[in-house]
Motif scaffolding. Structure first.
Motif, PDB file in Angstrom:
ATOM      1  N   HIS A 157      70.663 -86.300  36.811  1.00 54.39           N
ATOM      2  CA  HIS A 157      69.474 -86.255  37.663  1.00 54.39           C
ATOM      3  C   HIS A 157      69.847 -86.863  39.015  1.00 54.39           C
ATOM      4  O   HIS A 157      70.282 -88.009  39.086  1.00 54.39           O
ATOM      5  N   ILE A 158      69.677 -86.083  40.074  1.00 53.86           N
ATOM      6  CA  ILE A 158      69.927 -86.549  41.437  1.00 53.86           C
ATOM      7  C   ILE A 158      68.576 -86.729  42.109  1.00 53.86           C
ATOM      8  O   ILE A 158      67.788 -85.782  42.225  1.00 53.86           O
ATOM      9  N   GLY A 159      68.279 -87.948  42.546  1.00 46.15           N
ATOM     10  CA  GLY A 159      66.961 -88.283  43.057  1.00 46.15           C
ATOM     11  C   GLY A 159      66.686 -87.712  44.438  1.00 46.15           C
ATOM     12  O   GLY A 159      67.572 -87.149  45.101  1.00 46.15           O
ATOM     13  N   PRO A 160      65.454 -87.871  44.919  1.00 43.55           N
ATOM     14  CA  PRO A 160      65.082 -87.353  46.235  1.00 43.55           C
ATOM     15  C   PRO A 160      65.777 -88.094  47.371  1.00 43.55           C
ATOM     16  O   PRO A 160      66.067 -89.281  47.269  1.00 43.55           O
ATOM     17  N   HIS A 161      66.060 -87.359  48.430  1.00 41.10           N
ATOM     18  CA  HIS A 161      66.630 -87.920  49.663  1.00 41.10           C
ATOM     19  C   HIS A 161      68.020 -88.521  49.449  1.00 41.10           C
ATOM     20  O   HIS A 161      68.453 -89.375  50.229  1.00 41.10           O
ATOM     21  N   VAL A 162      68.708 -88.095  48.418  1.00 41.81           N
ATOM     22  CA  VAL A 162      70.083 -88.550  48.176  1.00 41.81           C
ATOM     23  C   VAL A 162      71.047 -87.778  49.074  1.00 41.81           C
ATOM     24  O   VAL A 162      70.886 -86.574  49.310  1.00 41.81           O
ATOM     25  N   VAL A 170      80.062 -86.132  39.486  1.00 46.74           N
ATOM     26  CA  VAL A 170      78.832 -86.846  39.133  1.00 46.74           C
ATOM     27  C   VAL A 170      78.643 -86.811  37.622  1.00 46.74           C
ATOM     28  O   VAL A 170      78.469 -85.740  37.040  1.00 46.74           O
ATOM     29  N   ASN A 171      78.684 -87.989  37.009  1.00 46.35           N
ATOM     30  CA  ASN A 171      78.459 -88.068  35.562  1.00 46.35           C
ATOM     31  C   ASN A 171      77.373 -89.074  35.199  1.00 46.35           C
ATOM     32  O   ASN A 171      77.178 -89.388  34.028  1.00 46.35           O
ATOM     33  N   LYS A 172      76.679 -89.593  36.215  1.00 47.44           N
ATOM     34  CA  LYS A 172      75.549 -90.505  36.017  1.00 47.44           C
ATOM     35  C   LYS A 172      74.406 -90.052  36.910  1.00 47.44           C
ATOM     36  O   LYS A 172      74.592 -89.289  37.855  1.00 47.44           O
ATOM     37  N   ASP A 173      73.210 -90.562  36.649  1.00 42.25           N
ATOM     38  CA  ASP A 173      72.075 -90.264  37.515  1.00 42.25           C
ATOM     39  C   ASP A 173      72.211 -91.030  38.834  1.00 42.25           C
ATOM     40  O   ASP A 173      72.729 -92.149  38.873  1.00 42.25           O
ATOM     41  N   ILE A 174      71.735 -90.406  39.910  1.00 37.38           N
ATOM     42  CA  ILE A 174      71.810 -91.006  41.239  1.00 37.38           C
ATOM     43  C   ILE A 174      70.390 -91.296  41.704  1.00 37.38           C
ATOM     44  O   ILE A 174      69.606 -90.369  41.915  1.00 37.38           O
ATOM     45  N   PRO A 175      70.016 -92.567  41.875  1.00 38.38           N
ATOM     46  CA  PRO A 175      68.619 -92.909  42.164  1.00 38.38           C
ATOM     47  C   PRO A 175      68.200 -92.504  43.572  1.00 38.38           C
ATOM     48  O   PRO A 175      69.036 -92.180  44.427  1.00 38.38           O
ATOM     49  N   PRO A 176      66.904 -92.522  43.853  1.00 36.70           N
ATOM     50  CA  PRO A 176      66.376 -92.020  45.126  1.00 36.70           C
ATOM     51  C   PRO A 176      66.891 -92.768  46.345  1.00 36.70           C
ATOM     52  O   PRO A 176      67.217 -93.955  46.282  1.00 36.70           O
ATOM     53  N   PHE A 177      66.985 -92.052  47.460  1.00 38.54           N
ATOM     54  CA  PHE A 177      67.149 -92.601  48.819  1.00 38.54           C
ATOM     55  C   PHE A 177      68.545 -93.155  49.107  1.00 38.54           C
ATOM     56  O   PHE A 177      68.725 -93.833  50.121  1.00 38.54           O
ATOM     57  N   ASN A 191      70.465 -94.113  52.318  1.00 39.02           N
ATOM     58  CA  ASN A 191      70.580 -92.965  53.226  1.00 39.02           C
ATOM     59  C   ASN A 191      69.613 -93.136  54.398  1.00 39.02           C
ATOM     60  O   ASN A 191      68.683 -92.347  54.601  1.00 39.02           O
ATOM     61  N   SER A 192      69.842 -94.143  55.196  1.00 44.94           N
ATOM     62  CA  SER A 192      68.890 -94.515  56.247  1.00 44.94           C
ATOM     63  C   SER A 192      68.775 -93.448  57.330  1.00 44.94           C
ATOM     64  O   SER A 192      67.683 -93.207  57.867  1.00 44.94           O
TER      65      SER A 192
END
Length: 258
Positions: A157-162, A170-177, A191-192
């Protein structure tokens, strides 16, 4: 407008304004919305649902049966939202019994040679650069940007604004932003720049950075860090979105850079 050298099954539902170039093949049980253009040598197979004002470039294949040995011919779909661009030789497979559909959202740019496997859900305004490969049942949330050649393991799962580095594994989830990269895959900051482009305020970005200091720079494990974030930081939409993502991460989230 259909070229005489294209084949369109008579049972396909094609809006009158759709432009179909030569050597296109469109199967039965297909729906294509107004204003869409289908480039030459595109193959659109059973179960494809393509929205309005899309552009499908030459060589793409939409709605092929899943590359999954569990698939037994069930009636499933591959859905492309409105205003989405599918570049050359992209493949979007339809779903299996697991979810019943593969989805690419609205206003996406899926660049050449990308693969979207069975039962993936790609949100709105997502950019996938050349040759990104999504395995089965991957979820990519709104406004994510995935660099060229990235490989995403099934169920991730790749979060929003990543913002994801090109060539990432990619073998883990990537949290938002966040930004993610390096090898092995790791957190690389917030990701400013992307958030500012999408009208996040400096206060919102500072709050997100503080949350990720707890998660990645405090020395706490993720479970303890989430408890501290919930107890010590004020409730906001972004805080709660991150907390929910981390708690629900079935594969666990990416680690910090060591």
């Amino acid at each position: 407008m259909k070229q005489p050298l294209a084949y369109v099954h008579p049972a396909a539902k094609i809006a009158p304004s759709v432009v179909i170039d030569p050597f296109v093949t469109i199967d039965q049980n297909v729906e294509i919305g107004e204003g869409t253009r289908i480039g030459s040598n595109v193959t659109i197979m059973e179960g494809a649902r393509i929205g309005k004002n899309c552009t499908i470039f030459p060589g793409a294949v939409i709605g092929a049966v899943p590359q999954d040995l569990k698939y037994k011919g069930e009636d499933t779909t591959a859905i492309i939202g409105d205003n989405t661009t599918i570049r050359e030789f992209v493949t979007v497979n339809r779903g299996t019994a697991a979810k019943g559909k593969t989805v690419v959202g609205n206003n996406c740019l899926i660049m050449a040679y990308c693969h979207v496997a069975h039962d993936c859900v790609v949100g709105d305004n997502v950019i996938m650069s050349n040759a990104v490969q999504l395995a089965g049942e991957v979820q990519v949330d709104n406004y994510a940007v995935i660099g060229g050649g990235a490989l995403v393991h099934q169920f991730c799962h790749i979060g929003p604004h990543v913002m994801l580095q090109g060539g990432a594994l990619v073998n883990k989830d990537i949290p938002p932003f966040v930004k993610a990269g390096r090898e092995p895959i790791a957190y690389a900051g917030v990701n400013s720049i992307g958030l500012r482009r999408r009208n996040f305020t400096n206060e919102q970005i500072s709050e997100i950075q503080e949350i990720y200091r707890y998660l990645y720079l405090s020395g706490m494990n993720f479970s303890d860090a989430i408890d501290r974030i919930e107890a010590e930081l004020p409730a906001t939409k972004e805080r709660d979105e991150i907390i929910l993502f981390v708690r629900n991460a079935k594969r666990g989230i990416i680690r910090g850079y060591v």
